[in-house]
Design an enzyme around this catalytic site. Sequence first.
Site, mmCIF file in Angstrom:
data_model
loop_
_atom_site.group_PDB
_atom_site.id
_atom_site.type_symbol
_atom_site.label_atom_id
_atom_site.label_comp_id
_atom_site.label_asym_id
_atom_site.label_seq_id
_atom_site.Cartn_x
_atom_site.Cartn_y
_atom_site.Cartn_z
ATOM 1 C CD GLU A 140 24.959 102.306 27.696
ATOM 2 O OE1 GLU A 140 24.012 102.627 28.672
ATOM 3 O OE2 GLU A 140 25.677 103.136 27.259
ATOM 4 C CD GLU A 143 25.022 105.507 23.828
ATOM 5 O OE1 GLU A 143 25.135 105.942 24.798
ATOM 6 O OE2 GLU A 143 24.098 104.647 23.564
HETATM 7 O O1 IFM Z 1 20.963 108.427 27.201
HETATM 8 C C1 IFM Z 1 21.650 107.321 27.577
HETATM 9 C C2 IFM Z 1 21.755 106.062 26.168
HETATM 10 O O2 IFM Z 1 20.318 105.740 26.227
HETATM 11 C C3 IFM Z 1 22.627 105.005 26.759
HETATM 12 N N1 IFM Z 1 23.805 105.310 26.941
HETATM 13 C C4 IFM Z 1 24.040 106.654 27.872
HETATM 14 C C5 IFM Z 1 23.371 107.647 27.389
HETATM 15 C C6 IFM Z 1 23.389 108.972 28.338
HETATM 16 O O3 IFM Z 1 23.081 108.537 29.748
#
Ligand code: IFM
Length: 442
Positions: free
Chosen positions: A163, A357
Amino acid sequence: MATDAGDPIPRFPDGFLWGVSTSAHQIEGAADARERSVWDVFTAEPGRVKDGSTAAVACDHYHRYPEDVALLAGLGVGAYRFSVSWPRVNSPGGLDFYDRLTDELCAAGVRPVPTLFHWDLPVSLEEAGGWLTRDTAARFADHVSVVAERLGDRVTKWITLNEPAEHTLLGHALGAHAPGRRLLFDALPVAHHQLLAHGLAVRALRAAGADDIGIANSHGPTWPASGEPADLEAAGFYDVLLNRLFAEPVILGEYPDGMGELMPGDDIPADLEVIAEPVDWYGINYYAPTRVGAPDGTDSEYGGLALPAELPFSVREIEGRATTDFGWPVVPEALTELLTGFRDRYGDKLPPIVITENGCSYEGLDDQDRIAYLDGHLRALHTALEAGVDVRGYFVWSLMDNFEWAEGYARRFGLVHVDYTTLERTPKASYHWFRDMLRNQG
Ligand code: IFM
């Protein structure tokens, strides 16, 4: 929340990769066994983290990793996405930990999928300018080579960055995350240098023999607040900033119109050639869509994030939707929209996709809301596959509750509950649900 509970999740293709994700700073602890990162500095400053906590101990995964790998094996996932802490790798014996973890995963039949940067920059590099400095991209490539040399005999699937959009926006534009800079649009070099670091990392990994490489970018559909020109313009700009700015250099080798001119460096076309070094797949972290309108002249708040009035857009509530404990709307069908939208926008240039994710924050061991969230998103993902989008894997965020950055320990994303006093792990209802779903998938 309404679910299709009872109906089995449709079957995904053979070879589809199922996994769960975590990151080093959020779970490892053992802060005394590594160099300090920007997050150690940030969390030590009063008021930065809502509950005043730090990740010095977190889930103590550094010491308890055999127990956590056993939980992964019990879940039946094919892969585990974790991150390699750059400050730990810089410290004596630091790589040994990832060596042990990799061995443990391989012995348990779980494929290790390391992310090489998940926001925990070593303080020494931040003091030298951090991601505002081009040299950090070159230092990252060195770090990647060191890790690949050590783990590359057992690790075959790699993720360069996590990210970069959030790290630019939250960490450098708004100051809500480490390193706490509030540069607004002067943070754009951070985006370019991370993208450059990604491209250099792909080259370093290829040089080490890797042939299964991706990036984990966060994306979500942007919904204009109305059909009014001012709202459409604001939503288009937001879409550029959060989606296209990070996807198009990697996928197309170009910045969206008008953005390349804002980037630092003497030869942006040459940098774009590096950034567009072909990847084997493209990772998408998806949580929710965003409804965006023209600026309304006031500061606003979105999912715990303070948005200043001077931004050229404002984030509006998505009405009529359940929200997670974080306040994020639950909109599974927006995942289908996102994926078909990517396919339509990028066509043949789009590599196969992996959802790196997807998840939600809810309290409680009997977390039926999380089950409903995952159930809905897996069906939405399957719909995208049926529509012809080439998706090869899905990772839940997260294996276990962990340090949720500026929110501290208040947000629980795990399939496994962690008691932060005793560090005891307890699988939640969602863990058992996901395990059974995987068994049904065969
Ligand atoms: O916890 C975070 C992760 O580190 C990166 N993506 C989003 C998740 C939830 O906010």
